[in-house]
Design a protein around this motif. Structure first.
Motif, PDB file in Angstrom:
ATOM      1  N   PRO A  89       0.508  -0.812  -0.225  1.00  0.00           N
ATOM      2  CA  PRO A  89       0.091   0.175  -0.067  1.00  0.00           C
ATOM      3  C   PRO A  89       1.096   0.951   0.114  1.00  0.00           C
ATOM      4  O   PRO A  89       1.744   1.253   0.518  1.00  0.00           O
ATOM      5  CB  PRO A  89      -0.819   0.085   1.081  1.00  0.00           C
ATOM      6  N   ASN A  90      -0.179   2.191  -1.070  1.00  0.00           N
ATOM      7  CA  ASN A  90       0.589   3.784  -0.366  1.00  0.00           C
ATOM      8  C   ASN A  90       0.902   3.794   1.020  1.00  0.00           C
ATOM      9  O   ASN A  90       1.298   4.963   1.807  1.00  0.00           O
ATOM     10  CB  ASN A  90      -0.077   4.497  -1.268  1.00  0.00           C
ATOM     11  N   GLY A  91      -0.577   4.433   1.684  1.00  0.00           N
ATOM     12  CA  GLY A  91      -0.207   4.209   2.661  1.00  0.00           C
ATOM     13  C   GLY A  91      -1.333   3.196   3.232  1.00  0.00           C
ATOM     14  O   GLY A  91      -2.839   2.294   2.906  1.00  0.00           O
ATOM     15  N   LYS A  92      -1.747   3.095   4.713  1.00  0.00           N
ATOM     16  CA  LYS A  92      -3.006   2.296   5.447  1.00  0.00           C
ATOM     17  C   LYS A  92      -4.328   2.643   5.181  1.00  0.00           C
ATOM     18  O   LYS A  92      -5.260   3.802   5.024  1.00  0.00           O
ATOM     19  CB  LYS A  92      -2.949   2.542   7.172  1.00  0.00           C
ATOM     20  N   LEU A 143     -16.178   5.792   1.311  1.00  0.00           N
ATOM     21  CA  LEU A 143     -17.175   6.017   2.294  1.00  0.00           C
ATOM     22  C   LEU A 143     -16.820   5.325   3.163  1.00  0.00           C
ATOM     23  O   LEU A 143     -16.851   6.350   4.634  1.00  0.00           O
ATOM     24  CB  LEU A 143     -18.787   6.449   2.079  1.00  0.00           C
ATOM     25  N   ALA A 144     -17.065   4.289   3.688  1.00  0.00           N
ATOM     26  CA  ALA A 144     -16.325   3.502   4.688  1.00  0.00           C
ATOM     27  C   ALA A 144     -14.774   4.016   5.102  1.00  0.00           C
ATOM     28  O   ALA A 144     -14.245   3.613   6.264  1.00  0.00           O
ATOM     29  CB  ALA A 144     -16.508   1.430   4.323  1.00  0.00           C
ATOM     30  N   VAL A 165     -10.491   5.246   8.463  1.00  0.00           N
ATOM     31  CA  VAL A 165      -9.213   5.844   9.037  1.00  0.00           C
ATOM     32  C   VAL A 165      -8.470   7.212   8.087  1.00  0.00           C
ATOM     33  O   VAL A 165      -8.953   8.304   7.707  1.00  0.00           O
ATOM     34  CB  VAL A 165      -7.919   5.468   7.344  1.00  0.00           C
ATOM     35  N   PRO A 166      -8.029   7.504   9.526  1.00  0.00           N
ATOM     36  CA  PRO A 166      -8.026   9.169   9.722  1.00  0.00           C
ATOM     37  C   PRO A 166      -7.246   9.780   8.111  1.00  0.00           C
ATOM     38  O   PRO A 166      -6.633   9.401   8.006  1.00  0.00           O
ATOM     39  CB  PRO A 166      -7.200   9.640  11.573  1.00  0.00           C
ATOM     40  N   HIS A 178      -8.186   1.604  -7.419  1.00  0.00           N
ATOM     41  CA  HIS A 178      -7.049   2.125  -6.278  1.00  0.00           C
ATOM     42  C   HIS A 178      -7.842   2.881  -5.737  1.00  0.00           C
ATOM     43  O   HIS A 178      -8.202   4.184  -5.816  1.00  0.00           O
ATOM     44  CB  HIS A 178      -5.825   2.829  -6.447  1.00  0.00           C
ATOM     45  N   LEU A 179      -8.324   2.706  -4.317  1.00  0.00           N
ATOM     46  CA  LEU A 179      -8.593   4.160  -3.139  1.00  0.00           C
ATOM     47  C   LEU A 179      -7.274   4.179  -1.896  1.00  0.00           C
ATOM     48  O   LEU A 179      -7.212   3.054  -1.656  1.00  0.00           O
ATOM     49  CB  LEU A 179     -10.116   3.043  -2.446  1.00  0.00           C
ATOM     50  N   ILE A 180      -7.490   5.644  -1.765  1.00  0.00           N
ATOM     51  CA  ILE A 180      -6.566   5.658  -1.163  1.00  0.00           C
ATOM     52  C   ILE A 180      -6.604   7.140   0.035  1.00  0.00           C
ATOM     53  O   ILE A 180      -6.840   7.855  -0.619  1.00  0.00           O
ATOM     54  CB  ILE A 180      -5.164   5.905  -1.788  1.00  0.00           C
ATOM     55  N   PRO A 181      -6.665   6.456   1.527  1.00  0.00           N
ATOM     56  CA  PRO A 181      -6.809   8.100   1.633  1.00  0.00           C
ATOM     57  C   PRO A 181      -5.557   8.742   2.237  1.00  0.00           C
ATOM     58  O   PRO A 181      -5.102   8.235   2.419  1.00  0.00           O
ATOM     59  CB  PRO A 181      -6.894   7.039   3.540  1.00  0.00           C
TER      60      PRO A 181
END
Length: 131
Positions: A32-35, A69-70, A75-76, A95-98
């Motif tokens: 992942p790029n981030g959590k 949305l979840a 994830v902050p 890809h969905l990335i916070p």
């Protein structure tokens, strides 16, 4: 030959699933790029997103929105970014990335997580998905 994602759909390869219905599957990216970096895929193997039937494309976007949305609830982050690149695996995936900064969309940036961290995060996101 089946893609890695088709093998995940069939249960031949494990994944940290966060959402699933009869047509689509969402699971955490293991690099992942981030959590919270999540992939949303159609269960039917189609290489390029533009080759999806229009109705399936629209449903994939609707499914991805529910997962995003979840992610926002779990994830902050300031927002959830979306990318469709498709070079890594020849199977349509979103890809969905916070995100908190633009740098987090850079695919050369990766984070390391333990199996336990992946599973705990997948469970938390799953609990917030409304399909």
């Amino acid at each position: 030959m089946s893609t890695l994602f088709t093998k995940i759909v069939r249960g031949e390869v494990p994944a940290y699933k966060v959402a699933e219905n009869s047509q689509f599957l969402a699971f955490l990216d293991v690099n992942p790029n981030g959590k919270g970096h999540t992939l949303c895929i159609p269960k039917k193997e189609v290489d390029k997103i533009w080759d999806l039937e229009e109705e399936i494309y629209q449903e994939l976007m609707r499914f991805s929105r529910s997962v995003a949305l979840a992610l926002e609830k779990t994830v902050p982050c300031k927002r959830v970014g979306m990318a469709v690149i498709g070079l890594e695996v020849p199977h349509t995936h979103v890809h969905l990335i916070p995100l908190n900064t633009m740098d987090e969309m850079n695919f050369s940036n990766k984070v390391k997580m333990t199996e336990e961290e992946f599973q705990e995060l997948a469970d938390k996101i799953h609990a917030n998905v409304e399909l």
